[in-house]
Design a protein around this motif. Structure first.
Motif, PDB file in Angstrom:
ATOM      1  N   UNK A  53      31.097  15.059  49.997  1.00  0.00           N
ATOM      2  CA  UNK A  53      32.337  14.467  49.496  1.00  0.00           C
ATOM      3  C   UNK A  53      32.188  12.966  49.245  1.00  0.00           C
ATOM      4  N   UNK A  54      30.949  12.518  49.200  1.00  0.00           N
ATOM      5  CA  UNK A  54      30.690  11.103  48.916  1.00  0.00           C
ATOM      6  C   UNK A  54      30.194  10.909  47.500  1.00  0.00           C
ATOM      7  N   UNK A  55      30.026   9.696  47.086  1.00  0.00           N
ATOM      8  CA  UNK A  55      29.619   9.406  45.692  1.00  0.00           C
ATOM      9  C   UNK A  55      28.198   9.867  45.359  1.00  0.00           C
ATOM     10  N   UNK A  56      27.381  10.110  46.373  1.00  0.00           N
ATOM     11  CA  UNK A  56      26.003  10.518  46.086  1.00  0.00           C
ATOM     12  C   UNK A  56      25.890  11.981  45.661  1.00  0.00           C
ATOM     13  N   UNK A  57      26.927  12.770  45.931  1.00  0.00           N
ATOM     14  CA  UNK A  57      26.883  14.140  45.428  1.00  0.00           C
ATOM     15  C   UNK A  57      26.926  14.105  43.902  1.00  0.00           C
ATOM     16  N   UNK A  58      26.286  15.095  43.298  1.00  0.00           N
ATOM     17  CA  UNK A  58      26.247  15.193  41.833  1.00  0.00           C
ATOM     18  C   UNK A  58      26.879  16.524  41.451  1.00  0.00           C
ATOM     19  N   UNK A  59      27.744  16.456  40.471  1.00  0.00           N
ATOM     20  CA  UNK A  59      28.453  17.652  40.015  1.00  0.00           C
ATOM     21  C   UNK A  59      27.948  17.957  38.613  1.00  0.00           C
ATOM     22  N   UNK A  60      27.432  19.179  38.425  1.00  0.00           N
ATOM     23  CA  UNK A  60      26.790  19.496  37.148  1.00  0.00           C
ATOM     24  C   UNK A  60      27.504  20.678  36.486  1.00  0.00           C
ATOM     25  N   UNK A  61      27.848  20.501  35.235  1.00  0.00           N
ATOM     26  CA  UNK A  61      28.466  21.564  34.422  1.00  0.00           C
ATOM     27  C   UNK A  61      27.435  22.010  33.394  1.00  0.00           C
ATOM     28  N   UNK A  62      27.116  23.296  33.382  1.00  0.00           N
ATOM     29  CA  UNK A  62      26.050  23.754  32.492  1.00  0.00           C
ATOM     30  C   UNK A  62      26.448  24.991  31.687  1.00  0.00           C
ATOM     31  N   UNK A  63      25.997  25.005  30.431  1.00  0.00           N
ATOM     32  CA  UNK A  63      26.040  26.232  29.623  1.00  0.00           C
ATOM     33  C   UNK A  63      24.587  26.588  29.325  1.00  0.00           C
ATOM     34  N   UNK A  64      24.359  27.484  28.373  1.00  0.00           N
ATOM     35  CA  UNK A  64      22.975  27.833  28.034  1.00  0.00           C
ATOM     36  C   UNK A  64      22.778  27.815  26.530  1.00  0.00           C
ATOM     37  N   UNK A  65      21.564  28.109  26.113  1.00  0.00           N
ATOM     38  CA  UNK A  65      21.225  28.073  24.688  1.00  0.00           C
ATOM     39  C   UNK A  65      21.932  29.163  23.893  1.00  0.00           C
ATOM     40  N   UNK A  66      22.529  30.123  24.583  1.00  0.00           N
ATOM     41  CA  UNK A  66      23.233  31.172  23.816  1.00  0.00           C
ATOM     42  C   UNK A  66      24.745  31.024  23.916  1.00  0.00           C
ATOM     43  N   UNK A  67      25.209  30.132  24.772  1.00  0.00           N
ATOM     44  CA  UNK A  67      26.654  29.933  24.896  1.00  0.00           C
ATOM     45  C   UNK A  67      27.231  29.490  23.553  1.00  0.00           C
ATOM     46  N   UNK A  68      28.299  30.125  23.183  1.00  0.00           N
ATOM     47  CA  UNK A  68      28.910  29.791  21.893  1.00  0.00           C
ATOM     48  C   UNK A  68      28.600  30.805  20.814  1.00  0.00           C
ATOM     49  N   UNK A  92      28.516  27.829  41.044  1.00  0.00           N
ATOM     50  CA  UNK A  92      29.733  28.637  40.929  1.00  0.00           C
ATOM     51  C   UNK A  92      30.012  28.908  39.461  1.00  0.00           C
ATOM     52  N   UNK A  93      30.192  30.171  39.142  1.00  0.00           N
ATOM     53  CA  UNK A  93      30.317  30.624  37.750  1.00  0.00           C
ATOM     54  C   UNK A  93      31.781  30.829  37.375  1.00  0.00           C
ATOM     55  N   UNK A  94      32.096  30.538  36.127  1.00  0.00           N
ATOM     56  CA  UNK A  94      33.414  30.899  35.610  1.00  0.00           C
ATOM     57  C   UNK A  94      33.300  31.391  34.177  1.00  0.00           C
ATOM     58  N   UNK A  95      34.222  32.268  33.815  1.00  0.00           N
ATOM     59  CA  UNK A  95      34.389  32.626  32.418  1.00  0.00           C
ATOM     60  C   UNK A  95      35.478  31.748  31.829  1.00  0.00           C
ATOM     61  N   UNK A  96      36.108  32.262  30.787  1.00  0.00           N
ATOM     62  CA  UNK A  96      37.211  31.526  30.198  1.00  0.00           C
ATOM     63  C   UNK A  96      36.878  31.030  28.810  1.00  0.00           C
ATOM     64  N   UNK A  97      37.208  29.778  28.544  1.00  0.00           N
ATOM     65  CA  UNK A  97      37.073  29.249  27.188  1.00  0.00           C
ATOM     66  C   UNK A  97      36.377  27.891  27.156  1.00  0.00           C
ATOM     67  N   UNK A  98      36.148  27.360  28.330  1.00  0.00           N
ATOM     68  CA  UNK A  98      35.693  25.974  28.406  1.00  0.00           C
ATOM     69  C   UNK A  98      34.222  25.812  28.016  1.00  0.00           C
ATOM     70  N   UNK A  99      33.355  26.749  28.495  1.00  0.00           N
ATOM     71  CA  UNK A  99      31.919  26.626  28.257  1.00  0.00           C
ATOM     72  C   UNK A  99      31.557  26.568  26.782  1.00  0.00           C
ATOM     73  N   UNK A 100      31.993  27.561  25.991  1.00  0.00           N
ATOM     74  CA  UNK A 100      31.699  27.500  24.558  1.00  0.00           C
ATOM     75  C   UNK A 100      32.237  26.222  23.909  1.00  0.00           C
ATOM     76  N   UNK A 101      33.424  25.802  24.339  1.00  0.00           N
ATOM     77  CA  UNK A 101      34.016  24.606  23.731  1.00  0.00           C
ATOM     78  C   UNK A 101      33.167  23.369  24.031  1.00  0.00           C
ATOM     79  N   UNK A 102      32.572  23.311  25.217  1.00  0.00           N
ATOM     80  CA  UNK A 102      31.676  22.182  25.541  1.00  0.00           C
ATOM     81  C   UNK A 102      30.507  22.150  24.557  1.00  0.00           C
ATOM     82  N   UNK A 103      29.968  23.340  24.286  1.00  0.00           N
ATOM     83  CA  UNK A 103      28.857  23.412  23.328  1.00  0.00           C
ATOM     84  C   UNK A 103      29.314  22.938  21.951  1.00  0.00           C
ATOM     85  N   UNK A 104      30.488  23.429  21.522  1.00  0.00           N
ATOM     86  CA  UNK A 104      30.996  23.007  20.201  1.00  0.00           C
ATOM     87  C   UNK A 104      31.252  21.496  20.177  1.00  0.00           C
TER      88      UNK A 104
END
Lengths: 638, 638
Positions: A53-68, A92-104
């Motif tokens: 919960x400190x600033x040194x933690x890194x939060x990563x959001x990832x899609x893949x080469x086929x997302x979108x 932690x995985x999620x579906x929805x609409x956000x991942x493809x939109x990040x790629x776009x």
């Protein structure tokens, strides 16, 4: 670089700066995306011992080469960080609409480090990004925040991944939600986002990924959609969603009931897929571009016995198993209301139901009094469930203790409480009791981010022998024994299925569409990868990718000091025979067999059997030799 | 069961009985065919400690489920037995015409156990089989025997796999030959056949395998044939055959010369592909249904300086490297004549050239005198070469000692001779010096049937980075260092390429068409397997198959008492700097690096690093848990 945008966005919230990385093609082929790429950046960017919960933690959001690519089951993204619940790495995985939109919007992934001095949200649109003030959004439920962001940006199609008040308040199992009803649920990554003062990431893009073979993508999309329309397993799944398995799991004695002291729930029909479809459902809900539509949209206008805001969607099976049967709530209305609260405040329903089930048992045993809780909270009390859910998200009253997770809560309540606190590595168990599923007993224990039901195979999938997906990874025989049996043959399936599923998560596709319900075969998935990237990508590379990601996870944990000793099951599973009369009634997990199987697992995956951690040779085999250099403190042996 | 005949023929020569086994589909998927199925039957049918030349040895002939599909590179079969040269298990591959014909005759494989009391040959035709008297054939050269059998059976299209006089006389490196010029060359399996009094197996069939998808097979056949016709690598290979690599290997200092004391040969142009094409070749020769046509057909009517019978074909690169440069014979005519003798008598040219090169060095050093040999035999003496070849096949004079192989021969000649005897596990080295190719140094040493150049990757294949076949097995980076360097990255390539090639050999397809010269990609091979069998067979299964077969081999050897100590290189390679001025001149193999790499190899393949043998977990992972039960004497650890 086909499929990929070729751009990774790095954000330092402390400095308020951003930079863009342009990895080469072999980087993408090695780490693909999703869970694997997330783990890669955590190991590369974070030093050992960082405060989650400190600033040194890194939060990563990832899609893949086929997302979108607009194919069913291809709308997912992964969030990774060090977990405030477990202290381990977390995907932690999620579906929805956000991942493809990040790629776009022009990026394959985002890493977020540091901490903003004030609440902000991130706005990414067509290759541009901007940190915007979120002070006015702080404290508000997710629905209001989504509305406010869209209004501010003047675009109703902006996709928002955000935390709720639970994340702001650092609830250790706070989640990240997109479109109000798709969750990166587990491991408290919402609290990590909250600790960074980052309320949301809004994305919008008009970019079109450059696909190698758009015609094949279209063919795959059509063939999948065609299958789903036919009567059969897909139609059932669409009608009932994952709630369909409430009935399946109680039938095999795997439905966690009464804080994991039973494996069947007599009132299961009141929280089943049929009950929800009959009483609560508007229509099947969906993720982006998916014909399967396994999500549950809630009827608008439900006012009694409680008002339910339909925007937050309906419960998944896991929610029913934990907030339902595990709390002995045979009431689809109360279940749906608790689920709505979890969506509104941003709480993982699995952990929430795990802790509330524990609180209810503590209440019945007199470990927690009515005064401590504020009201009676026996098993089966729907009103108590709803109140406790809300209090947890807001950290009010006993909710402040529940928000710490069952492991920390139990520590303050003494040894009896600790004995009945059902968690592994501090994380509450999903709704598949290891007493009923031998494979889950092993998988939960060895999972690098704690117990996870989506990390491997389930015993009942082999009732009619291995399907083509399993044959394709060399599992040709039905394992011996009943579902609950533990044996070496099962360990091999656990290890191999774990790699398979790990690779699926590293390509950010949906396990329901590409593995469990198999609209698409693994052959189809390879074809999709080729159509997107142009690579002649093989199932062997795919399996190596899955193994690579599992080793990245484990190497991270090794660096944090985790060992084999942390790979265990809660005492209750070994000690307390299940109290019901179902197929698993009277059973426990055999500890000796469990330990034998755990050792076999380490041997099969090439980890040091004395520590349970990756060997240098295994890391080198997977192209991860850099880990020993990059992380010299890792207890990695030759 | 698509592709397969579903029938395995078992023959007991002692009892004179036959039986037919009908394995199920999962058996075929697990063991496929070729080298893997051969190893399976040896482990199942043979007890530890069997005399390789006694009746307890088992000789297995195997094809695969795709053999008989008329596609380039798909005409091979494997012969397996315990080797009289090494005492290890042995797989030996051949192309030609015999394998497909066996399939058409109704069987996927034949096992031969026991020993006939008199010379016989086996006649298999359209599901029937018959043992026939071969007394009149005994002692005759292969060409006469083939003619006689065809005449006796009244069918000129009968395909004959047979031994020659060398096999009858138990020359420890006698081979098995089909169509007079396609050889199961290595490891002395001809002597095993001879020890059983089995001169030949003649096959003929009119059966048509039941393919799942004949149209795709035809498409693959056409696309392959189309590629070969275009100018480029395939056309060159057709024009020059494997002899093309005489020039390539001397360029990189890898051409064994003067009994492996040099890596380049000044007269290489006199034994090169160009020399053969100019002076000796009639036209490119071929295997069944193959458009590549890399074999060498010899001009008819060559009379001087020696008469050459064109029926026995021309030399391969390996023959040129061992009978040529290794004996310093810069004379394509003498080379072709020695090759003809080897074909006529049934001798492996690699071992033959290895021993003769050794004899020549012994002659020059005075270890063997002119009296002992019967004539002067210095390096470069073509006449001596030709005479020694013939004497070996007939076990006349010193040929009787040469026929024992270099290891046994050297033992009688004292320590100096033993130090310069170039063999591993008793088997002479192929024509790629480990001093020049780091990967071969490791591969030769750890190979379960001794040094084999067709069991893995060659360093120079990575000059421009890994090709798509290697990327498909997860090798994304060019290994560091020069060809001759030894490092851990190369070990990983060795281990993985070995599994790849092992699987190719277990599907009985040609490495030149499907891997090295790659008319067909691995993707094409999976498509061919699917078209033949109907299985959605993946590259991961394929790699597991390769690994399974390597573990079967190793488990067999473990049972015989082989360990890590046997996985070594000849002293000369560590001790004698190469004497030439080529790129590897002055070099030796670094022993310390070699030992480090060997240990890494065991770690990477999951073998016990203290014994070098498979662990129980590795066997169980591959579905080979039965080995510890079936072979309780195996030193297999958990």
């Amino acid at each position: 670089m086909k499929g990929n945008s070729g751009k990774i966005l790095h954000i330092d919230l402390t400095a308020g700066t951003t930079s863009v990385e342009f990895p080469d093609e072999m980087f993408y082929r090695t780490y693909a995306g999703g869970a694997c790429m997330g783990a890669y950046y955590l190991l590369r960017m974070m030093a050992a011992g960082a405060d989650p919960l400190g600033p040194d933690n890194v939060l990563v959001f990832t899609t893949s080469a086929i997302t979108g690519a607009a194919v069913s089951g291809n709308a997912r993204h992964c969030v990774s960080a060090k977990s405030p619940l477990t202290g381990t790495i977390m995907n932690s995985e999620a579906g929805g609409f956000w991942g493809p939109e990040l790629k776009f919007a022009g990026f394959d992934a985002i890493t977020v480090s540091g901490r903003s001095s004030k609440p902000v949200y991130l706005w990414i649109h067509d290759g541009e990004c901007e940190l915007r003030d979120a002070s006015m959004l702080w404290g508000k439920p997710t629905g209001e925040v989504q509305d406010a962001i869209r209004a501010e940006l003047g675009d109703s199609r902006v996709r928002v991944a955000q935390i709720g008040p639970a994340g702001e308040r650092l609830v250790r199992f706070a989640c990240i939600v997109n479109e109000l009803k798709h969750f990166n649920g587990r491991g408290g990554l919402g609290a990590v986002m909250g600790s960074k003062n980052l309320r949301a990431i809004a994305v919008r893009g008009s970019g079109k990924p450059d696909w190698a073979d758009p015609v094949t993508i279209l063919d795959l999309a059509r063939s999948g959609a065609g299958k789903v329309r036919r009567p059969g397993v897909w139609a059932d799944f669409r009608r009932l969603g994952t709630l369909q398995t409430v009935a399946d799991n109680t039938t095999i004695g795997s439905l966690p009931t009464r804080n994991f002291s039973m494996g069947t729930f007599s009132e299961y029909e009141n929280i089943s897929g049929e009950a929800f479809a009959r009483d609560m459902m508007d229509k099947p809900g969906t993720c982006w571009a998916c014909a399967q539509q396994c999500k549950r949209d809630v009827k608008k206008g439900i006012e009694s016995p409680r008002q339910i805001d339909a925007r937050y969607g309906g419960p998944e099976y896991e929610t029913a198993g934990l907030l339902g049967s595990n709390c002995m709530i045979g009431d689809v209305h109360a279940l749906t209301k608790a689920n709505e609260i979890a969506g509104k405040l941003g709480i993982d329903t699995i952990s929430l139901g795990g802790v509330i089930g524990f609180v209810m048992e503590c209440f019945e045993r007199g470990i927690l009094s009515e005064e401590q809780i504020g009201f009676p909270a026996p098993f089966g009390d729907g009103e108590a469930l709803v109140r406790l859910a809300e209090m947890t998200g807001l950290r009010s009253g006993i909710g402040d203790s529940i928000a710490e997770g069952v492991a920390r809560l139990a520590v303050g309540l003494g040894p009896e409480a600790q004995r009945i606190a059902v968690h592994i590595k501090g994380k509450e168990l999903p709704a598949h009791t290891p007493t009923a599923k031998g494979m889950m007993a092993i998988l939960y224990a060895v999972g690098s981010f704690g117990p996870d039901h989506m990390s491997g195979a389930h015993d009942e999938q082999f009732t009619s022998g291995p399907n083509e997906a399993y044959r394709g990874i060399g599992i040709y025989e039905k394992p011996p024994g009943a579902n609950w049996d533990l044996n070496l043959e099962k360990v091999n399936i656990v290890a191999r299925a774990q790699q398979l599923v790990s690779a699926i998560d590293s390509w950010s596709v949906c396990q329901f569409c590409f593995h469990v319900w198999t609209i698409y075969s693994m052959e189809n998935l390879l074809a999709l990868i080729k159509a997107c990237t142009g690579w002649s990508y093989t199932m062997h590379e795919f399996m190596l990718l899955g193994e690579r990601r599992l080793n990245l996870l484990r190497a991270f944990n090794a660096r944090e000091g985790f060992t084999k000793a942390d790979d265990d099951l809660p005492p209750r599973l070994f000690e307390d025979p299940l109290l019901d009369n179902g197929p698993t009634g009277g059973r426990t997990v055999d500890r000796e067999q469990f330990l034998q199987c755990r050792d076999e697992y380490y041997r099969l995956v090439g980890w040091d059997p004395t520590t349970g951690n990756p060997t240098g040779a295994k890391l080198r085999e997977l192209g991860l030799g850099w880990i020993s250099e990059a992380a010299p403190t890792a207890p990695v042996v030759l």
